[in-house]
Design a protein around this motif. Structure first.
Motif, PDB file in Angstrom:
ATOM      1  N   LYS A 223     -41.073 -48.190  81.109  1.00  0.00           N
ATOM      2  CA  LYS A 223     -40.692 -49.479  81.677  1.00  0.00           C
ATOM      3  C   LYS A 223     -41.421 -49.763  82.982  1.00  0.00           C
ATOM      4  CE  LYS A 223     -35.913 -49.875  79.959  1.00  0.00           C
ATOM      5  NZ  LYS A 223     -34.506 -50.074  80.377  1.00  0.00           N
ATOM      6  N   GLU A 224     -41.741 -51.033  83.191  1.00  0.00           N
ATOM      7  CA  GLU A 224     -42.174 -51.510  84.502  1.00  0.00           C
ATOM      8  C   GLU A 224     -40.918 -51.951  85.236  1.00  0.00           C
ATOM      9  OE1 GLU A 224     -45.056 -51.676  86.046  1.00  0.00           O
ATOM     10  OE2 GLU A 224     -46.408 -51.022  84.433  1.00  0.00           O
ATOM     11  N   MET A 225     -40.604 -51.263  86.321  1.00  0.00           N
ATOM     12  CA  MET A 225     -39.369 -51.556  87.043  1.00  0.00           C
ATOM     13  C   MET A 225     -39.664 -52.255  88.359  1.00  0.00           C
ATOM     14  SD  MET A 225     -37.185 -48.086  86.222  1.00  0.00           S
ATOM     15  CE  MET A 225     -35.635 -48.822  86.734  1.00  0.00           C
ATOM     16  N   ILE A 309     -40.888 -43.515  83.157  1.00  0.00           N
ATOM     17  CA  ILE A 309     -40.230 -43.049  81.941  1.00  0.00           C
ATOM     18  C   ILE A 309     -38.736 -43.168  82.199  1.00  0.00           C
ATOM     19  CG2 ILE A 309     -39.765 -41.079  80.436  1.00  0.00           C
ATOM     20  CD1 ILE A 309     -42.524 -39.991  81.197  1.00  0.00           C
ATOM     21  N   VAL A 310     -38.042 -43.906  81.343  1.00  0.00           N
ATOM     22  CA  VAL A 310     -36.605 -44.095  81.506  1.00  0.00           C
ATOM     23  C   VAL A 310     -35.890 -43.494  80.302  1.00  0.00           C
ATOM     24  CG1 VAL A 310     -34.727 -45.746  81.810  1.00  0.00           C
ATOM     25  CG2 VAL A 310     -36.980 -46.210  82.828  1.00  0.00           C
ATOM     26  N   GLY A 311     -35.129 -42.451  80.544  1.00  0.00           N
ATOM     27  CA  GLY A 311     -34.314 -41.825  79.511  1.00  0.00           C
ATOM     28  C   GLY A 311     -32.862 -42.234  79.685  1.00  0.00           C
ATOM     29  N   SER A 312     -32.313 -42.927  78.682  1.00  0.00           N
ATOM     30  CA  SER A 312     -30.926 -43.394  78.749  1.00  0.00           C
ATOM     31  C   SER A 312     -30.024 -42.410  78.017  1.00  0.00           C
ATOM     32  CB  SER A 312     -30.806 -44.788  78.134  1.00  0.00           C
ATOM     33  OG  SER A 312     -31.626 -45.711  78.840  1.00  0.00           O
ATOM     34  N   PHE A 313     -28.982 -41.939  78.707  1.00  0.00           N
ATOM     35  CA  PHE A 313     -28.105 -40.901  78.169  1.00  0.00           C
ATOM     36  C   PHE A 313     -26.635 -41.313  78.292  1.00  0.00           C
ATOM     37  CE2 PHE A 313     -31.921 -38.765  79.629  1.00  0.00           C
ATOM     38  CZ  PHE A 313     -32.164 -37.776  78.679  1.00  0.00           C
ATOM     39  N   GLU A 314     -25.820 -40.734  77.426  1.00  0.00           N
ATOM     40  CA  GLU A 314     -24.367 -40.743  77.568  1.00  0.00           C
ATOM     41  C   GLU A 314     -23.939 -39.283  77.443  1.00  0.00           C
ATOM     42  OE1 GLU A 314     -20.373 -42.825  75.597  1.00  0.00           O
ATOM     43  OE2 GLU A 314     -22.381 -43.586  75.125  1.00  0.00           O
ATOM     44  N   ILE A 315     -23.736 -38.630  78.586  1.00  0.00           N
ATOM     45  CA  ILE A 315     -23.639 -37.168  78.619  1.00  0.00           C
ATOM     46  C   ILE A 315     -22.533 -36.693  79.545  1.00  0.00           C
ATOM     47  CG2 ILE A 315     -26.050 -36.644  78.022  1.00  0.00           C
ATOM     48  CD1 ILE A 315     -26.668 -36.567  81.012  1.00  0.00           C
ATOM     49  N   GLY A 316     -22.121 -35.436  79.330  1.00  0.00           N
ATOM     50  CA  GLY A 316     -21.187 -34.794  80.237  1.00  0.00           C
ATOM     51  C   GLY A 316     -21.899 -34.310  81.486  1.00  0.00           C
ATOM     52  N   ILE A 360     -22.715 -42.643  81.672  1.00  0.00           N
ATOM     53  CA  ILE A 360     -23.760 -43.474  81.071  1.00  0.00           C
ATOM     54  C   ILE A 360     -24.809 -43.674  82.146  1.00  0.00           C
ATOM     55  CG2 ILE A 360     -24.287 -45.676  79.984  1.00  0.00           C
ATOM     56  CD1 ILE A 360     -21.302 -45.823  79.164  1.00  0.00           C
ATOM     57  N   VAL A 361     -25.967 -43.064  81.969  1.00  0.00           N
ATOM     58  CA  VAL A 361     -26.920 -42.923  83.060  1.00  0.00           C
ATOM     59  C   VAL A 361     -28.358 -43.012  82.574  1.00  0.00           C
ATOM     60  CG1 VAL A 361     -26.769 -40.404  82.809  1.00  0.00           C
ATOM     61  CG2 VAL A 361     -27.627 -41.363  84.951  1.00  0.00           C
ATOM     62  N   ASP A 362     -29.201 -43.609  83.401  1.00  0.00           N
ATOM     63  CA  ASP A 362     -30.645 -43.629  83.155  1.00  0.00           C
ATOM     64  C   ASP A 362     -31.311 -42.623  84.074  1.00  0.00           C
ATOM     65  OD1 ASP A 362     -30.363 -45.668  81.325  1.00  0.00           O
ATOM     66  OD2 ASP A 362     -30.862 -47.264  82.757  1.00  0.00           O
ATOM     67  N   PHE A 363     -32.135 -41.746  83.502  1.00  0.00           N
ATOM     68  CA  PHE A 363     -32.982 -40.829  84.268  1.00  0.00           C
ATOM     69  C   PHE A 363     -34.372 -41.445  84.340  1.00  0.00           C
ATOM     70  CE2 PHE A 363     -30.641 -36.571  83.308  1.00  0.00           C
ATOM     71  CZ  PHE A 363     -29.458 -37.141  83.778  1.00  0.00           C
ATOM     72  N   CYS A 364     -34.918 -41.584  85.562  1.00  0.00           N
ATOM     73  CA  CYS A 364     -36.178 -42.305  85.735  1.00  0.00           C
ATOM     74  C   CYS A 364     -37.229 -41.398  86.390  1.00  0.00           C
ATOM     75  CB  CYS A 364     -35.950 -43.537  86.603  1.00  0.00           C
ATOM     76  SG  CYS A 364     -34.670 -44.655  85.953  1.00  0.00           S
ATOM     77  N   ILE A 365     -38.356 -41.230  85.695  1.00  0.00           N
ATOM     78  CA  ILE A 365     -39.462 -40.442  86.210  1.00  0.00           C
ATOM     79  C   ILE A 365     -40.642 -41.373  86.483  1.00  0.00           C
ATOM     80  CG2 ILE A 365     -41.080 -38.549  85.781  1.00  0.00           C
ATOM     81  CD1 ILE A 365     -39.085 -37.406  83.789  1.00  0.00           C
TER      82      ILE A 365
END
Length: 368
Positions: A223-225, A309-316, A360-365
């Motif tokens: 993504k272009e953020m 790089i945006v990784g969208s997660f729903e995690i513990g 519910i979180v986005d990890f952004c690199i």
């Protein structure tokens, strides 16, 4: 005795000395007034140090005067400025005198306060930052050790190699030739301190399991953020992030910044790959949609626009480390290179409100 009305030499000297002082609105720029300021701050610093050294209770802390809390916040704000300057100027003059000027402390007081807040001397902190940043460059960038040495403030390649070997026990060249994940969290997922690292076969098994887990649990996009403006509180060590967010929320709520659309952001200034957990610095942040004024330990910062790089997660909460490791593995597998910017997390919910207590979180690199 001088006659009345006659300006003597000593009187002239005294008048000249008094008029030579800068205006009080410029007092912070005056070296002489910095010394005077330190005399007043020293008493406050000693009180601050004693209170924390004896381990005051939460109840006692709440009874501290506003002055004490403001002094603590002011110290943290000054050290935050130092963190930012060092991050952006690892190849510049980072001497005690130079950095003390940035914090508006005398070198003597800055040395004591910096070590109390960080647990390290300035020289130890700067040296560690240089080594850790150069290590990440070795892992993620295809550049020579000479380029890395120059970029991160080493006088030459030899001094870089000596410092690196002292820290890791091997040279930078050997580090690159060896399996780089020997020093990363990928291996440590199955390894405790003092135990042998996984065999090649076991390592491949871990990698395969991470790939499968990422494919099942992450939606990954490039993504272009846009630029993001944030208010933040600095946190050092894994145990202090929650209290940093509590401080941020306490400030943000009366400012009218908390609503259903509010996004919280954690910025990583260090990597758990190469930094001890107790020394990892993060910024507990809130995304701003309007200009605000801040003071004390609340700071302002920005994430510049760019490609991520945006990784969208729903995690513990226990799956965050695995998610980061898997996302960096995905980056390497797909030929992307990390940019010289900081990765971060954007939260889209309060995990306490989730029926399974998941984030519910986005990890952004950031990438080149």
């Amino acid at each position: 005795m001088a006659e009345k009305g006659i300006m003597t030499r000593s009187n002239k000297q005294e008048r000249h000395r008094i008029s030579a002082y800068p205006p009080w609105d410029n007092v912070i720029k005056s070296r002489s007034n910095l010394m005077l300021q330190d005399l007043f701050l020293d008493l406050a610093y000693r009180k601050y140090l004693i209170l924390y050294t004896i381990g005051i209770s939460c109840t006692a802390f709440k009874k501290m005067t506003i002055t004490d809390q403001e002094i603590q916040a002011d110290y943290q704000n000054r050290i935050n400025r130092v963190f930012e300057f060092i991050d952006e100027n690892l190849d510049a003059d980072l001497s005690l005198n130079k950095i003390a000027e940035i914090a508006f402390f005398s070198p003597f007081h800055f040395h004591r306060i910096f070590k109390f807040i960080t647990g390290e001397t300035l020289n130890e902190y700067v040296s560690r930052q240089k080594i850790e940043k150069s290590t990440l460059a070795l892992l993620h960038k295809n550049i020579t050790t000479s380029e890395i040495a120059h970029r991160y403030g080493f006088s030459d390649n030899s001094s870089f190699s000596r410092a690196f070997k002292k820290y890791f026990g091997i040279s930078p060249t050997e580090f690159k030739l060896q399996n780089p994940n020997r020093h990363s969290k990928i291996c440590q997922l199955e390894s405790k301190d003092g135990q042998a690292y996984p065999s090649y076969e076991k390592y491949i098994c871990i990698i395969d399991n991470l790939k499968k887990w990422i494919n099942m649990n992450a939606k990954i996009e490039i993504k272009e953020m846009p630029k993001m403006d944030l208010a933040y509180v600095s946190s050092i060590g894994t145990q202090n992030l929650e209290s940093a967010y509590q401080t941020l929320m306490k400030w943000a709520t009366p400012q009218g910044l908390i609503n259903a659309q509010t996004k919280m952001v954690t910025i990583y200034h260090n990597s758990f790959k190469v930094t001890e957990a107790s020394k990892v610095r993060r910024s507990a942040s809130i995304l701003l949609n309007k200009p605000v004024e801040v003071k004390g330990e609340i700071g302002l910062t920005s994430i510049q626009k760019g490609k991520f790089i945006v990784g969208s997660f729903e995690i513990g909460l226990n799956e965050f480390e695995k998610s980061w490791t898997g996302l960096f593995l995905w980056m390497n597998e797909n030929g992307y290179k990390k940019a010289d910017k900081k990765p971060f997390e954007i939260y889209h919910n309060n995990f306490n409100d989730h029926p399974e207590r998941k984030a519910i979180v986005d990890f952004c690199i950031p990438i080149e």
